[in-house]
Design a protein around this motif. Sequence first.
Motif, short mmCIF file in Angstrom:
data_model
loop_
_atom_site.label_atom_id
_atom_site.label_comp_id
_atom_site.label_asym_id
_atom_site.label_seq_id
_atom_site.Cartn_x
_atom_site.Cartn_y
_atom_site.Cartn_z
N HIS A 738 0.83 -1.21 0.00
CA HIS A 738 0.00 0.00 0.00
C HIS A 738 0.86 1.26 0.00
N PHE A 739 2.18 1.08 0.10
CA PHE A 739 3.07 2.23 0.03
C PHE A 739 3.31 2.57 -1.44
N HIS A 740 2.42 3.41 -1.98
CA HIS A 740 2.50 3.72 -3.41
C HIS A 740 3.80 4.43 -3.77
N GLU A 741 4.41 5.06 -2.75
CA GLU A 741 5.66 5.77 -3.01
C GLU A 741 6.76 4.84 -3.55
N LEU A 742 6.67 3.55 -3.24
CA LEU A 742 7.70 2.60 -3.67
C LEU A 742 7.75 2.46 -5.19
N ALA A 743 6.66 2.81 -5.86
CA ALA A 743 6.66 2.71 -7.32
C ALA A 743 7.74 3.61 -7.94
N GLU A 744 8.08 4.67 -7.22
CA GLU A 744 9.10 5.58 -7.76
C GLU A 744 10.49 4.94 -7.79
N LEU A 745 10.65 3.80 -7.05
CA LEU A 745 11.95 3.14 -7.05
C LEU A 745 12.27 2.49 -8.39
N ALA A 746 11.27 2.34 -9.27
CA ALA A 746 11.53 1.76 -10.59
C ALA A 746 12.54 2.58 -11.37
N GLU A 747 12.62 3.90 -11.05
CA GLU A 747 13.61 4.74 -11.75
C GLU A 747 15.02 4.42 -11.30
N ARG A 748 15.18 3.87 -10.07
CA ARG A 748 16.51 3.56 -9.55
C ARG A 748 16.86 2.08 -9.69
N MET A 749 15.84 1.21 -9.72
CA MET A 749 16.06 -0.23 -9.80
C MET A 749 15.49 -0.73 -11.11
N PRO A 750 16.34 -1.03 -12.08
CA PRO A 750 15.87 -1.26 -13.45
C PRO A 750 15.00 -2.50 -13.62
N ARG A 751 15.04 -3.45 -12.69
CA ARG A 751 14.28 -4.68 -12.89
C ARG A 751 12.96 -4.69 -12.13
N ILE A 752 12.58 -3.55 -11.56
CA ILE A 752 11.26 -3.42 -10.94
C ILE A 752 10.26 -2.98 -11.99
N ARG A 753 9.10 -3.64 -12.01
CA ARG A 753 8.02 -3.25 -12.90
C ARG A 753 6.77 -2.98 -12.06
N PRO A 754 6.41 -1.69 -11.87
CA PRO A 754 5.20 -1.38 -11.11
C PRO A 754 3.95 -1.86 -11.84
N HIS A 755 3.04 -2.49 -11.10
CA HIS A 755 1.75 -2.91 -11.61
C HIS A 755 0.69 -2.50 -10.60
N THR A 756 -0.54 -2.45 -11.06
CA THR A 756 -1.63 -2.07 -10.16
C THR A 756 -2.88 -2.87 -10.51
N MET A 757 -3.77 -2.97 -9.54
CA MET A 757 -5.07 -3.60 -9.77
C MET A 757 -6.00 -2.53 -10.31
N ARG A 758 -6.58 -2.78 -11.47
CA ARG A 758 -7.43 -1.78 -12.11
C ARG A 758 -8.74 -1.60 -11.34
N VAL A 759 -9.11 -0.33 -11.18
CA VAL A 759 -10.32 0.04 -10.46
C VAL A 759 -11.05 1.09 -11.28
N LYS A 760 -12.38 1.03 -11.27
CA LYS A 760 -13.17 2.01 -12.01
C LYS A 760 -14.17 2.65 -11.07
N GLU A 761 -14.24 4.00 -11.12
CA GLU A 761 -15.22 4.72 -10.31
C GLU A 761 -16.45 4.96 -11.16
N TRP A 762 -17.59 4.59 -10.62
CA TRP A 762 -18.84 4.70 -11.39
C TRP A 762 -19.96 5.12 -10.46
N ARG A 763 -20.54 6.30 -10.78
CA ARG A 763 -21.65 6.84 -10.02
C ARG A 763 -21.34 6.95 -8.53
N GLY A 764 -20.16 7.44 -8.24
CA GLY A 764 -19.79 7.71 -6.87
C GLY A 764 -19.34 6.50 -6.07
#
Length: 880
Positions: A738-764
């Motif tokens: 849940h620490f989304h900040e870790l995704a920024e480490l992909a710029e420093r660690m070349p073999r990290i690939r950030p992924h996410t679970m897709r979510v859609k907001e619909w009618r609030g």
Amino acid sequence: MNDQPTPPRPAIPAGATPAMAQWFAAKADYPDALLFFRMGDFYELFFSDAEAAAAALDIVLSHRGEHNGVPIPMCGVPKHAAETYLARLIRRGYRVAVAEQMEDPKTRASTKIPIRREIVRVITPGTITEEALLEAGQPNLLLALTRDRDTVGAAWLDISTGTFETAAVPLAELPALLGRLEPAEIVAPETLPLGEWTTRRGPETVPSPPLVARRRLAEVFQTADIEAFGTFTDAEAVAAMVAVDYVRKTQGGVLPRLARPAPLGQAGVMAMDAATRASLEIHRARDGGTMHTLLAAVKHTVTPAGARLLSAWLASPLTDPIAIGARQDGWSWMLANSQATIRLRGALRASPDLARSLGRLSLNRGGPRDLAAVRDALAAAHDAATALDGPLPATLGAARTTLARELPVQSTLIAALTDPAPLRVEDGGAIKSGYDGELDAHRSLRDDSRRVLATMQLDYAQKFGVASLKIRHHAQLGYIIEAPAAAVEALRAFPELTLRQGMANGARFTEPGLSDLDRRITEAGDRAAAREKLVFGHLAKATLDHADALAARADAIAFLDVAQSAASLAASGTWCRPVVTDDDLFQVRSGRHPVVETALAGQAAFVPNACDLSPERRVLLLTGPNMAGKSTFLRQNALMAVLAQSGLPVPAEDARIGVVDRLFSRVGAADDLARGRSTFMVEMTETAAILNQAGPRSLVVVDEIGRGTSTTDGLAIAWAVLEALHSNIRCRTIFATHFHELAELAERMPRIRPHTMRVKEWRGTVVFLHEVAEGAAGRSWGVHVAELAGVPKPVVRRAATLLNALEKQNSPLAAGGALGALPLFAAATTTDEPVGETPQDDVLRRALTELDPDRLTPREALDALYRLKALLPASAGVTD
């Protein structure tokens, strides 16, 4: 032969009755077991044994006699129902010593000498053989452990099937071995730490020195040197002999048929510790059940032996691509030859559990149904071999060759055994008429006594010239000749007749032939039972003469069953044959979680996802909200490796998996209150195990490292662990956070690939798509998840307000100065009002309370609705 000294037996208390003297002597030999003491048709327990058993079995505790002036506590269970009570005691962790009557009570009826009783066996969790006490589809292992400095010698066997294997492992690897075997009972030194397995520790057995252990093992298996079976370390040899000694002691000095010990070691098997197995729910779910497990999801076996072998494959995935491919070839052939597989499946369904029947017979504990199981299994083996026609892969060819060989005992059993066979030989009727002439004669006399007596009466009437003569049975005299008064004088002229009793209308005579018939009829039942038992014994011995050949057939049947089970999975078209290689790839296309998909069957479609952990992208950093499917994605890819390396199909469109030597799964958190460890301590202990044991060929799936402490600490720990996995250990990793900040480490660690679970907001509200996509999550959607979970709406709205304030600061909560300096806390409520309540909420509540819907006209209801809408706050934070 036993090199261990026998401790002196304590003196029997003075004044004990002969039977109780036997009880005291038996109890002294087995003080740590409940003593089932045979007394006629009951097993009786005394003193503290009776008190413990009465409480455990919920039966009446009474008293019999006195000892030292105090009544003796006693309870008992009927012999015919003993297995039911034994099962309950064994499941509660008790050991039970069984003392049987070794003589027929009739032989002691006229004497004061007590019936001889002996301990015939000790029933422990790891040494049971009864079908009612065993799980048909699960092995029942006894594990013996010895320690040699930092090495542990391990030997495990299953006396119900004869399995016997050994290994030598580093002390640090012992938890992984225990998790893999899940032994029913462990014989180990008290100084050897067993962790959570301590409750399964049995009584300690003194080990033999290594040279003595090797010599004794060679004697047991009738070989000059155990190295003929493979290379054993000293620790393995000692542990193996400990296991044999323990089994011999518990079985009253008798050893069951055991396979030759096989030194396996840990080489060639994927290592998984107990935490990983629990996390992945391979054999047992978190609730302790077996329904929602990997084994249950993939099991299409039709025999108990096949279910046990499938369980063993999943417990010990291979690391040799060639051996894995050999297993795959077997089920691939069956998939391509569906008609042959259908015939094979029919033959397998008719096959009883040959291995366990053979185990009971080898312990003189088998019954007619065990011999019938051998007969029927041999017939099924022949049918299975016939079904496998044409060119076959090596594994199937070897199985067919084994099953096709004829054994002469098969025709003997067909000729001898009735169908269906009775449960016990004592029940009678196990041997066919016409198989044994002497048995037939005893049965004829026993069953046809009326016909025999009628024939004899006719012969006597003709011989003595008295047509009205009758043969009758008298309670005191036995069978007698009864004649009318008019014939008495004529009969007294025959010297072979003895007048025994006069009557008003006649007399009663005895005759030597009739007395002999009386005795023979009385004894015929006993003679028939004894002869049938003797014939049964000869059949059992003839069967055991072929024990090794029968065990090989049992193994072949189990292998074919697992292969057809795998073919059944693949036949659906949604499971594939993975390519298992010796590199470090991990590529899965359209993969699914087998257990979750099974649970969703008929309700919803499982959303498949790809996973690519190729060397240049070996760390997949996964972010996204709770309930979106992160944990499912982590576990399903770990299970892909387990299934693929077990030689089974995987639930994916296709998969290419480089061999995983160690698998680590840390998904879900829990505390360990029994050992005083918090959730965070458990998490850190398991993280330490990964960092200390994982290597470049490992697969690591972890979820939410650092969640159990403060935000700053948690982020720092997660960051450091991710760096170690990426740069130091260099293993394939799926790292959910849940620490989304870790995704920024992909710029420093070349073999990290950030992924996410897709979510859609619909009618609030939020819709979880359960899809994994490249990129990082922009937010956690925690407030929406709280709303879905049913958190009261005022609390949800308040949480939304607080979240907006935090997001405006554009900084983690604990990243800056004092909390009181933040605008968020300056705006916090200081009243005693419920959290989340506002004046507008109070106005709305009063307005709603004043409404009476039953008295409103449609026009008035519409006006009321507009008034309520006008009272609604302009910005409620979350749409109701």
